[in-house]
Design a protein around this motif. Structure first.
Motif, mmCIF file in Angstrom:
data_model
loop_
_atom_site.group_PDB
_atom_site.id
_atom_site.type_symbol
_atom_site.label_atom_id
_atom_site.label_comp_id
_atom_site.label_asym_id
_atom_site.label_seq_id
_atom_site.Cartn_x
_atom_site.Cartn_y
_atom_site.Cartn_z
ATOM 1 N N PHE A 94 -11.346 64.340 -29.901
ATOM 2 C CA PHE A 94 -11.766 65.075 -29.207
ATOM 3 C C PHE A 94 -12.819 64.131 -28.442
ATOM 4 N N SER A 95 -13.332 63.053 -29.056
ATOM 5 C CA SER A 95 -14.344 62.253 -28.623
ATOM 6 C C SER A 95 -13.767 61.308 -27.167
ATOM 7 N N ARG A 96 -14.127 61.670 -26.240
ATOM 8 C CA ARG A 96 -13.519 60.994 -25.111
ATOM 9 C C ARG A 96 -14.381 61.584 -23.715
ATOM 10 N N ASP A 97 -14.094 60.578 -22.577
ATOM 11 C CA ASP A 97 -14.457 61.215 -21.498
ATOM 12 C C ASP A 97 -13.620 62.274 -20.554
ATOM 13 N N TYR A 98 -14.190 63.286 -20.019
ATOM 14 C CA TYR A 98 -13.605 64.237 -19.456
ATOM 15 C C TYR A 98 -14.012 64.520 -17.879
ATOM 16 N N ARG A 99 -13.106 64.910 -17.204
ATOM 17 C CA ARG A 99 -13.650 65.219 -15.550
ATOM 18 C C ARG A 99 -13.944 66.516 -15.473
ATOM 19 N N THR A 100 -15.212 66.501 -15.216
ATOM 20 C CA THR A 100 -15.608 67.881 -14.806
ATOM 21 C C THR A 100 -15.476 68.507 -13.151
ATOM 22 N N GLU A 101 -15.766 69.404 -12.964
ATOM 23 C CA GLU A 101 -15.637 70.262 -11.739
ATOM 24 C C GLU A 101 -16.360 69.074 -10.507
ATOM 25 N N ASN A 102 -17.370 68.483 -11.200
ATOM 26 C CA ASN A 102 -18.187 67.380 -10.215
ATOM 27 C C ASN A 102 -18.672 66.180 -10.577
ATOM 28 N N THR A 136 -12.587 71.093 -16.666
ATOM 29 C CA THR A 136 -12.483 70.990 -15.366
ATOM 30 C C THR A 136 -13.124 72.192 -14.488
ATOM 31 N N ARG A 137 -13.400 73.265 -15.389
ATOM 32 C CA ARG A 137 -14.080 74.549 -14.710
ATOM 33 C C ARG A 137 -15.569 74.429 -14.588
ATOM 34 N N TRP A 138 -15.930 73.246 -15.231
ATOM 35 C CA TRP A 138 -17.450 73.044 -15.520
ATOM 36 C C TRP A 138 -18.184 72.034 -14.787
ATOM 37 N N ASP A 139 -19.480 72.514 -14.258
ATOM 38 C CA ASP A 139 -20.383 71.856 -13.706
ATOM 39 C C ASP A 139 -20.839 70.748 -14.940
ATOM 40 N N SER A 140 -20.911 69.564 -14.502
ATOM 41 C CA SER A 140 -21.303 68.526 -15.731
ATOM 42 C C SER A 140 -22.689 68.787 -16.280
ATOM 43 N N GLU A 141 -23.671 68.886 -15.483
ATOM 44 C CA GLU A 141 -24.912 69.064 -16.220
ATOM 45 C C GLU A 141 -24.983 70.552 -16.855
ATOM 46 N N SER A 142 -24.492 71.564 -16.287
ATOM 47 C CA SER A 142 -24.319 72.787 -17.127
ATOM 48 C C SER A 142 -23.705 72.783 -18.596
ATOM 49 N N LEU A 143 -22.608 72.039 -18.539
ATOM 50 C CA LEU A 143 -21.871 71.873 -19.703
ATOM 51 C C LEU A 143 -22.556 70.864 -20.723
ATOM 52 N N GLU A 144 -23.214 69.812 -20.195
ATOM 53 C CA GLU A 144 -23.992 69.257 -21.177
ATOM 54 C C GLU A 144 -25.208 70.023 -21.727
ATOM 55 N N CYS A 153 -23.092 67.442 -29.262
ATOM 56 C CA CYS A 153 -23.667 66.097 -28.722
ATOM 57 C C CYS A 153 -22.570 65.985 -27.422
ATOM 58 N N ALA A 154 -23.298 65.673 -26.289
ATOM 59 C CA ALA A 154 -22.490 65.374 -24.866
ATOM 60 C C ALA A 154 -23.479 64.851 -23.981
ATOM 61 N N ALA A 155 -22.959 64.018 -23.168
ATOM 62 C CA ALA A 155 -23.851 63.477 -22.218
ATOM 63 C C ALA A 155 -23.033 63.371 -20.880
ATOM 64 N N GLN A 156 -23.492 63.884 -19.596
ATOM 65 C CA GLN A 156 -22.813 63.829 -18.565
ATOM 66 C C GLN A 156 -23.175 62.323 -18.035
ATOM 67 N N LEU A 157 -21.964 61.879 -17.160
ATOM 68 C CA LEU A 157 -21.993 60.479 -16.698
ATOM 69 C C LEU A 157 -23.136 60.527 -15.449
ATOM 70 N N ARG A 158 -24.281 59.681 -15.595
ATOM 71 C CA ARG A 158 -25.143 59.722 -14.439
ATOM 72 C C ARG A 158 -25.122 58.316 -13.850
ATOM 73 N N LEU A 159 -25.589 58.184 -12.688
ATOM 74 C CA LEU A 159 -25.841 56.720 -12.246
ATOM 75 C C LEU A 159 -27.299 56.244 -12.535
ATOM 76 N N THR A 160 -27.419 54.875 -12.644
ATOM 77 C CA THR A 160 -28.758 54.499 -12.812
ATOM 78 C C THR A 160 -30.002 54.894 -12.368
ATOM 79 N N ARG A 161 -29.741 55.300 -10.846
ATOM 80 C CA ARG A 161 -30.791 55.841 -9.970
ATOM 81 C C ARG A 161 -31.265 56.929 -10.474
#
Length: 455
Positions: A94-102, A136-144, A153-161
């Motif tokens: 289960f340790s991998r990257d997943y696409r969320t709603e956004n 896919t039904r979740w918002d990244s920040e809310s799921l994190e 343990c989870a981390a949404q993918l953020r841009l450096t800025r």
């Protein structure tokens, strides 16, 4: 980058002495936009430099030293090659990257309790495909936030800025690479007695797990230190233990158990260095914070690690290299998927820096009779990479075109099967660097120091 690291490591060094530096041979393979190899090589060189400084102080001369840049890359990717058998995967399914709603999110589920926490938030799916559909039904920040709140343990993918403007990113930007703390005077009990195995007799209590802390103590063990690793009864990392337990004693204690706490207390009283990777508040809650450990052992050097830094709202957040990469923008979306760094450089670089920190603290204690403690984090090394992004001082060959893997001649008979292990990537004149026992299972030894040679 090496000079930047050295300046923080030597904050308590006001002697004005020549600062030794190993000679770098070969080239690293990953220095395109993000200087991955540069950070790994600079950190390993800092650890070797710290050893040179300690030897100069204790023996009166600076031993010549060399760091093999290509070999550092290989060590960071994996140090062992199984002989006619297959190693266990390092990642849970289960340790991998997943696409969320956004956007995207990374789950880290190697530990059973972290996996259970994440799956409980998602309605307890049983397969990665079911997890993918639910996410896919979740918002990244809310799921994190939900998974972290549940103890996972989870981390949404953020841009450096986005990281730079995040409260944790802003707090981290003000932290040094090594945050030092000086305790009252106390003499050092350890003496350098063997020029060939300079860390012989040094007792290192290792309360770390994947991967930075074990890299630090593996380096110290290669120089002769007596490293005693302690794991809780419910922790398992067979995918990494074959890499990280070489040269160490591996025991188990449950710090919630009265008798095991008493054993751990005795070990602290007799240790020279404590290296731990507990979250900022975890050991405090167990009664083994820095002040409590100093009361038990005033001369104990403490090197502490966490994921996201020691100030800011995420000080106590669980994290691993792969998650910090996503949080800080080091990982990116490319070709409809998430591309991470070529290896877990935050872990390995921080590990070498932790070893360097312990060696600097030992030298300072020997010279001034004062005890230092230090705090490092994975995210601070992420900042180093981001600060030096785009540096291209050296054009390097592709990784696979660098020097061939150089394994030790003899097979290492580990608990999992025979392996060939890479030769150490650092060579110090007059010093025998290597390990005196093979990798073995966690909790397979008794929680005790090895007998000292003079005993």
């Amino acid at each position: 980058m090496f000079n930047t690291i050295e300046a923080d490591l030597r904050r308590f060094d006001s002697t004005g002495q020549t600062r030794p530096a190993p000679r770098i041979i070969g080239i690293g393979g990953y220095t395109s936009d993000i200087p991955v190899s540069t950070l790994a090589i600079a950190s390993a060189s800092a650890a070797v430099s710290a050893l040179q400084s300690l030897c100069a102080s204790e023996l009166g001369h600076i031993p010549d030293a060399t760091v093999d840049a290509a070999a550092i890359d290989h060590w960071c990717k994996g140090s062992v090659q199984p002989a006619n058998w297959s190693m266990q995967p390092q990642w849970d399914r289960f340790s991998r990257d997943y696409r969320t709603e956004n956007g995207w999110i990374r789950l880290h589920t190697n530990a059973e309790h972290h996996r259970d926490a994440a799956l409980s938030v998602l309605g307890r799916p049983t397969t990665p495909d079911e997890v993918e559909r639910e996410i896919t039904r979740w918002d990244s920040e809310s799921l994190e936030a939900a998974i972290v709140e549940a103890g996972g343990c989870a981390a949404q993918l953020r841009l450096t800025r986005a990281w730079h403007t995040h409260p944790q990113g802003r707090a981290l930007s003000l932290e040094p690479i090594v945050a030092w703390d000086e305790a009252p005077s106390h003499p050092c009990r350890w003496n350098l007695t063997s020029s060939q195995r300079p860390m012989s007799g040094l007792r290192v209590l290792d309360a770390t797990r994947v991967l930075a802390g074990p890299v630090a103590t593996r380096f110290l063990a290669s120089l002769g230190a007596d490293v005693l690793r302690i794991d809780p009864p419910d922790w398992n990392e067979d995918g990494n233990a074959i890499e990280m337990t070489v040269g160490k004693t591996c025991a188990g204690l449950d710090l919630r158990d009265k008798q095991d706490r008493a054993t751990f207390r005795r070990l602290i009283q007799t240790a020279d260095v404590l290296v731990h990777g507990y979250r900022a508040d975890a050991l405090e809650k167990l009664g083994f914070g820095v002040d409590a450990c100093r009361a038990l052992n005033p001369g104990l050097i403490t090197v502490c690690l966490n994921a996201y830094g020691w100030t800011g709202p995420w000080t106590n957040r669980r994290g691993f290299d792969s998650l910090v990469q996503r949080s800080t923008g080091l990982a990116e979306v490319r070709d409809n998927g998430v591309v991470a760094l070529p290896y877990q450089v935050l872990d390995h670089a921080t590990g070498y820096l932790m070893a360097a920190t312990a060696l600097h603290a030992l030298r300072y204690q020997r010279e001034h009779g004062k005890t230092l403690s230090a705090r490092l984090s994975l995210a601070r090394q992420a900042k180093l990479l981001l600060d030096h992004r785009g540096d291209r001082a050296t054009q390097c060959a592709p990784f696979e075109a660098t020097q061939h893997r150089r394994y030790q001649e003899d097979l290492e008979q580990t608990d999992w099967g025979p392996v060939r292990r890479l030769r150490p990537a650092y060579m110090i004149a007059g010093i025998d660097s290597g390990w005196d026992r093979p990798a073995h299972h966690l909790r397979s030894d008794v929680p005790a120091w090895r007998p000292k040679v003079e005993e």
